[in-house]
Design a protein around this motif. Structure first.
Motif: not given
Length: 126
Positions: A76-94
């Protein structure tokens, strides 16, 4: 009871692949063994949080136990912006296991999978 640092060690089939994934989460390598060449173990820090990444052959060689193939933990990881992080990981292919959603307990949360298929929750308090 004596105090000291405690942290989980994740058994992985590909140390370098896992290092790239956890690097995207902001974890930085602080130690590796062996010191030269391809590591079998890497210590990672992210703020006050630490993880160890170890080759999955370690527990069998040292303890006589085999690592299973299914999910072995959830992080479980706290981040500043969940939506932005999800898009960053999606773009990286995860793989994204659960799209961002606002939870009744006051956090925006999503799940993605690490390279071993373990669920990783990303959350931002609202």
């Amino acid at each position: 009871m004596p105090g000291g640092k405690a942290f989980p060690v994740l058994y992985v089939t590909d140390v370098q692949r896992s290092l790239r994934f956890y690097g995207l989460l902001g974890y930085e390598s602080t130690y590796q063994f062996p010191l030269e060449g391809d590591p079998h173990y890497v210590g990672l820090d992210r703020g006050d949080s630490s993880l160890g990444i170890a080759n999955a052959e370690w527990p069998e060689a040292q303890l006589g136990i085999s690592v299973g193939t299914g999910p072995r933990f959830e992080l479980f990881v706290y981040v500043d912006d969940v939506d932005a992080e999800v898009e960053r990981f999606r773009a990286a292919g995860y793989p994204i296991l659960q799209e961002p959603a606002t939870m009744p307990w006051g956090e925006r949360q999503a799940y993605l999978a690490d390279p071993e298929g373990n669920p990783v929750a990303l959350a931002t308090p609202i």
